[in-house]
Design an enzyme around this catalytic site. Structure first.
Site, PDB file in Angstrom:
ATOM      1  N   SER A   1     -12.546  -3.090   0.918  1.00 28.86           N
ATOM      2  CA  SER A   1     -12.728  -2.410   2.211  1.00 28.86           C
ATOM      3  C   SER A   1     -14.208  -2.139   2.424  1.00 28.86           C
ATOM      4  O   SER A   1     -14.880  -1.633   1.524  1.00 28.86           O
ATOM      5  CB  SER A   1     -12.025  -1.045   2.205  1.00 28.86           C
TER       6      SER A   1
ATOM      7  N   ARG B   1       0.867  -1.184   0.000  1.00 33.22           N
ATOM      8  CA  ARG B   1       0.000   0.000   0.000  1.00 33.22           C
ATOM      9  C   ARG B   1       0.898   1.226   0.000  1.00 33.22           C
ATOM     10  O   ARG B   1       1.676   1.437   0.928  1.00 33.22           O
ATOM     11  CB  ARG B   1      -0.914  -0.013   1.228  1.00 33.22           C
TER      12      ARG B   1
ATOM     13  N   LYS C   1      -4.711   5.858   7.600  1.00 34.53           N
ATOM     14  CA  LYS C   1      -5.481   6.034   6.370  1.00 34.53           C
ATOM     15  C   LYS C   1      -6.147   7.397   6.389  1.00 34.53           C
ATOM     16  O   LYS C   1      -6.925   7.701   7.295  1.00 34.53           O
ATOM     17  CB  LYS C   1      -6.533   4.937   6.254  1.00 34.53           C
TER      18      LYS C   1
HETATM   19  N1  3NM Z   1      -7.839   0.611   5.854  1.00 34.27           N
HETATM   20  P1  3NM Z   1      -3.367   1.193  11.469  1.00 34.27           P
HETATM   21  S1  3NM Z   1      -8.041   1.468   8.222  1.00 34.27           S
HETATM   22  C1  3NM Z   1      -5.425   0.789   5.324  1.00 34.27           C
HETATM   23  O1  3NM Z   1     -10.908   0.810   7.648  1.00 34.27           O
HETATM   24  C2  3NM Z   1      -6.573   0.935   6.234  1.00 34.27           C
HETATM   25  O2  3NM Z   1     -10.619   0.258   5.594  1.00 34.27           O
HETATM   26  C3  3NM Z   1      -8.745   0.856   6.819  1.00 34.27           C
HETATM   27  O3  3NM Z   1      -3.727   1.347   9.908  1.00 34.27           O
HETATM   28  C4  3NM Z   1     -10.189   0.631   6.683  1.00 34.27           C
HETATM   29  O4  3NM Z   1      -3.319  -0.264  11.758  1.00 34.27           O
HETATM   30  C5  3NM Z   1      -6.510   1.410   7.527  1.00 34.27           C
HETATM   31  O5  3NM Z   1      -2.015   1.846  11.568  1.00 34.27           O
HETATM   32  C6  3NM Z   1      -5.261   1.833   8.233  1.00 34.27           C
HETATM   33  O6  3NM Z   1      -4.420   1.934  12.222  1.00 34.27           O
HETATM   34  C7  3NM Z   1      -4.951   0.957   9.381  1.00 34.27           C
END
Ligand code: 3NM
Length: 217
Positions: A106, A38, A135
């Site tokens: 997602s 990503r 994100k």
């Molecule tokens: N997608 P971290 S949240 C890439 O909810 C991504 O669809 C999400 O990162 C979604 O583990 C997210 O650092 C980022 O919080 C997650």
């Protein structure tokens, strides 16, 4: 699609000065069994170069490799699949191009989860469970309630994501998750291998000790 447990996603912002391939190899050695590239910032040709390198790494360790957003890069690098958001190419169109490869979507509410399942997604992301800064432009946290809803009715593989850390993952597992994705907690860790090992341990404990957690899938 194999029954993955720990999903690790690249984000070079969290390990300045460290090589991304090295970090992801540590994640795999710690037990991550699916890796996603990503990268929202780099030029496409640079993302492609990273995809080739990650394909080589994931093949060496026999784990799945997914590319975020870019179907063309996924196909060119011979990735196992692609991960798409709600605003990307619709699943039906992506399926025509991807054939039998994995397509992940997602989702942020149960209606999106149902639609992805109905239209043939191979797995869905369920989040952000907790607040995340990783994100940008993501919706407000969906809370553990959405995790419970998905656990109760979605039958394709699904992975909880968003703000998940070693200190709060038990709550996500208790809500019914059997697969976990973490970005900053894994790639930003000073001990990536140890962090992944602890995640996997918790996931396996929850699956084994959680009664019906495993039988659901
Ligand atoms: N997608 P971290 S949240 C890439 O909810 C991504 O669809 C999400 O990162 C979604 O583990 C997210 O650092 C980022 O919080 C997650």
């Amino acid at each position: 699609m194999r029954d993955f447990r720990l999903y690790a996603i690249t984000d070079e912002r969290f390990h300045p000065g460290r090589d991304m391939i090295e970090v992801m190899e540590e994640a795999i050695l710690g037990g991550a069994d699916i890796i996603q590239l990503r990268d929202k910032r780099s030029k496409k040709r640079d993302i492609l170069r990273k995809a080739y390198a990650l394909r080589e790494l994931t093949r060496k360790h026999d784990v799945l490799f997914i590319v975020n957003d870019h179907l063309d890069i996924a196909l060119e690098a011979d990735a196992d699949g692609v991960h798409l958001g709600q605003d990307d190419l619709p699943l039906k169109a992506a399926r025509k191009l991807m054939g039998d490869r994995i397509i992940g979507i997602s989702t942020h509410r149960i209606e999106e989860a149902r639609e992805a399942e109905r239209e043939g997604a191979d797995y869905i992301g369920v989040g952000p469970v907790f607040a995340t800064k990783t994100k940008e432009d993501v919706v407000a946290p969906v809370t553990l309630e959405y995790v419970r809803q998905v656990a109760a009715e979605i039958t394709i593989p699904w992975v909880a994501i968003g703000g998940i850390k070693l200190h709060n993952v038990d709550r996500v597992l208790a809500a019914g998750a059997t697969r976990i994705c973490a970005v900053s907690e894994i790639v930003g860790a000073s001990d990536v291998i140890g962090t992944c090992r602890r995640f996997v341990e918790k996931i396996m404990n929850a699956r084994g000790g959680g009664g019906n957690a495993e039988s659901r899938h």
